[in-house]
Scaffold this active site. Structure first.
Site, mmCIF file in Angstrom:
data_model
loop_
_atom_site.group_PDB
_atom_site.id
_atom_site.type_symbol
_atom_site.label_atom_id
_atom_site.label_comp_id
_atom_site.label_asym_id
_atom_site.label_seq_id
_atom_site.Cartn_x
_atom_site.Cartn_y
_atom_site.Cartn_z
ATOM 1 N N LYS A 1 6.605 -5.124 2.542
ATOM 2 C CA LYS A 1 6.248 -3.718 2.291
ATOM 3 C C LYS A 1 5.359 -3.190 3.416
ATOM 4 C CE LYS A 1 2.655 -2.649 -0.552
ATOM 5 N NZ LYS A 1 1.668 -1.708 -0.009
ATOM 6 N N ASN A 2 4.358 -3.997 3.803
ATOM 7 C CA ASN A 2 3.362 -3.501 4.759
ATOM 8 C C ASN A 2 3.805 -3.582 6.212
ATOM 9 O OD1 ASN A 2 1.872 -2.830 2.596
ATOM 10 N ND2 ASN A 2 0.437 -4.547 2.744
ATOM 11 N N CYS B 1 -3.798 2.480 -3.633
ATOM 12 C CA CYS B 1 -4.438 1.709 -4.710
ATOM 13 C C CYS B 1 -5.930 2.040 -4.807
ATOM 14 C CB CYS B 1 -4.289 0.211 -4.444
ATOM 15 S SG CYS B 1 -2.665 -0.390 -4.871
ATOM 16 N N ARG C 1 -11.868 4.607 0.268
ATOM 17 C CA ARG C 1 -10.986 4.226 1.396
ATOM 18 C C ARG C 1 -10.932 5.381 2.398
ATOM 19 N NH1 ARG C 1 -5.610 1.573 -1.028
ATOM 20 N NH2 ARG C 1 -5.409 0.680 1.054
ATOM 21 N N PRO C 2 -12.013 5.550 3.191
ATOM 22 C CA PRO C 2 -12.057 6.675 4.132
ATOM 23 C C PRO C 2 -11.059 6.510 5.284
ATOM 24 C CG PRO C 2 -13.913 5.198 4.470
ATOM 25 C CD PRO C 2 -13.183 4.701 3.243
ATOM 26 N N ILE C 3 -10.931 7.517 6.102
ATOM 27 C CA ILE C 3 -10.026 7.431 7.264
ATOM 28 C C ILE C 3 -10.779 7.737 8.559
ATOM 29 C CG2 ILE C 3 -7.903 7.918 5.968
ATOM 30 C CD1 ILE C 3 -8.062 10.814 7.078
ATOM 31 N N ASP D 1 -4.813 -9.146 -0.063
ATOM 32 C CA ASP D 1 -3.699 -8.792 -0.958
ATOM 33 C C ASP D 1 -3.242 -9.951 -1.826
ATOM 34 O OD1 ASP D 1 -2.054 -6.453 1.314
ATOM 35 O OD2 ASP D 1 -3.831 -6.301 0.044
ATOM 36 N N ARG E 1 5.256 -0.299 -7.078
ATOM 37 C CA ARG E 1 5.004 0.202 -5.719
ATOM 38 C C ARG E 1 5.307 -0.877 -4.682
ATOM 39 N NH1 ARG E 1 -0.597 2.172 -4.750
ATOM 40 N NH2 ARG E 1 0.414 2.360 -2.738
#
Ligand code: EPZ
Length: 415
Positions: A22-23, A116, A121-123, A303, A395
């Site tokens: 997926k990632n 999730c 979870r900043p950017i 994960d 997901r």
């Protein structure tokens, strides 16, 4: 409200096939925007994150089509640069589209990505990296507008962020001049993304190291690429076999990047056939305690933390697990303790006091990997569990209940 009903204690037997990671697939889908030519991503899993990203790409004029197991992405015509807020909220990897869009069109309008619920979870690493590349950024607190043309620069990441590394790569592949990313993330999925980009004509070196060099090129070309197998899906089914004391053959597995698991707890119960990508595990059902601390690759992957803690809840001893990547990735522990586990969370560390048995309960999955961990616990528990929040699991795991059922698990999806 959809749920899984799982009757535990069935030992798992049989064979299960792993999907593409997926990632790796998600940033590759974003990377397809970099070229007017068609890109074929082979063996692409129809997980809901992929379907959400298809919807985002469609908003930008990108055409996509599944042909057998392959996803064909046609970015011949880009007709927009705005990613709607409700779609940004769907998934974290929406942010990768920004970097690719900037390289292709020089402008992107978006809002904070979702994903999730693992704590804040900043950017900021993404935004600061884009600014360093010379893009102009206007942020009114809701909508972020980025525009310009990248100039080769040196981007120093304060943390080896997977997403920021990928986004800065995508935003600099056609920059004027060369870009260096220092303290880049080294995850295998990034190495795979770089492999695909170089097959499209990009000039990126240093894959797998913390220092990447990206030499800007004029344009990129179409490609056909088979992503790596999903090492997290592989690890999840390995743990399912251990927790139920089963004998499982995992095919199309990522045997390269699985030693973080097989070394830790498979000991002599795991046979890894690297040539044919097959892992067979013949578990005696005994779970041995072990300590681990998550971290950026090559440390133990965050994960795999919830699935591993679910297993350690049944270990013959005490295990200590430290989560160093996300601020709040122990949300699932409450459900495990309701099922009879004895796990104490203090700050970034969970102490698992192994118990002999878990029992079925009505529980809630709050995120993708936490949900997988709860299901693994339910597979080993005595009695029935009703696991809500299955949309989180959909997901990242394709045909999760179907694959488990084919291994002999008693699991039903109830709509
Ligand atoms: C990617 O998320 C993965 N998602 C995650 O997988 C994975 O857990 C994570 O990398 C770490 O390996 C995808 O690839 C789609 P990060 P990402 O940027 O990019 C902080 C799964 O279950 N940070 O490496 O969001 C951040 O808050 C998912 O498959 C900033 O502070 O992870 C976190 O604490 C979950 N500012 C840490 O860095 C930023 O600008 C690591 O985040 C970016 C990140």
């Amino acid at each position: 409200m959809e749920k899984f009903v799982i009757r535990g204690r069935n030992r798992l037997y049989g064979s299960v096939r792993i999907e593409s990671a997926k990632n790796a697939v998600l940033p590759m889908m974003a990377a397809s925007v970099l070229t007017k030519e068609k890109v074929v991503i082979e063996n692409c899993p129809k997980i809901s994150d992929v379907l959400s990203l298809i919807e985002i790409l469609g908003r930008l004029g990108v055409k996509t089509e599944f042909y057998n197991e392959n996803l064909i992405v046609d970015s011949g015509e880009i007709t927009g640069d705005k990613i709607p807020e409700y779609l940004m909220k769907e998934l974290r990897s929406s942010i990768f589209v920004v970097g690719a869009l900037l390289s292709r069109t020089g402008s992107a309008e978006f809002s904070l990505p979702g994903g999730c619920n693992l704590g804040e979870r900043p950017i900021d690493f993404h935004i600061n990296g884009l600014k360093t590349l010379g893009y102009s950024v206007a942020d009114d607190g809701e909508i972020i507008k980025v525009s310009g043309k990248a100039t080769g620069s040196t981007v120093k990441l304060p943390f080896a962020s997977v997403g920021a590394t990928e986004n800065i790569i995508l935003a600099s592949v056609t920059a004027k001049g060369a870009t260096e990313i220092i303290n880049a993330a080294r995850e295998p999925e990034i190495v795979d993304l770089i492999g695909m980009l170089n097959s499209m004509g990009a000039k990126i070196s240093g894959a797998g190291t913390g220092r990447l060099s990206i030499e800007g090129v004029e344009r990129l070309y179409g490609t056909r690429y088979k992503p790596m197998s999903d090492r997290i899906e592989t690890g999840t089914y390995l743990i399912a076999a251990v927790m139920t004391g089963g004998k499982v053959r995992i095919t199309n597995a990522d045997t390269e990047n699985i030693s973080f698991i097989t070394d830790k707890f498979c000991n002599n119960t795991c046979k890894v056939d690297r040539i044919n990508g097959i892992i067979t595990i013949n578990s005696d059902g005994k779970v041995r305690p072990f300590d681990f601390s998550t971290g950026p690759f090559p440390a133990f992957p965050t994960d795999m933390q919830p699935q591993s803690v679910a297993m350690l809840s049944l270990a013959g001893g005490i295990s200590r697990v430290k989560e160093t990547v996300f601020k709040n990735r122990f949300g699932y522990v409450e459900s495990l303790n309701k099922m009879g586990a004895a796990i104490k969370v203090e700050g970034d560390t969970a102490t698992c006091y192994g118990v002999r048995r878990l029992h079925g309960e009505t529980v809630w999955a709050g995120d993708l990997r936490g949900g997988a961990g709860i299901c693994l616990a339910a597979l080993a528990a005595e009695g029935d569990s009703h696991v809500y929040g299955v949309e989180h699991i959909d997901r990242g795991y394709y045909a999760f209940e179907g694959k488990l059922k084919s291994l002999g698990a008693d699991i039903e999806r109830i709509y």
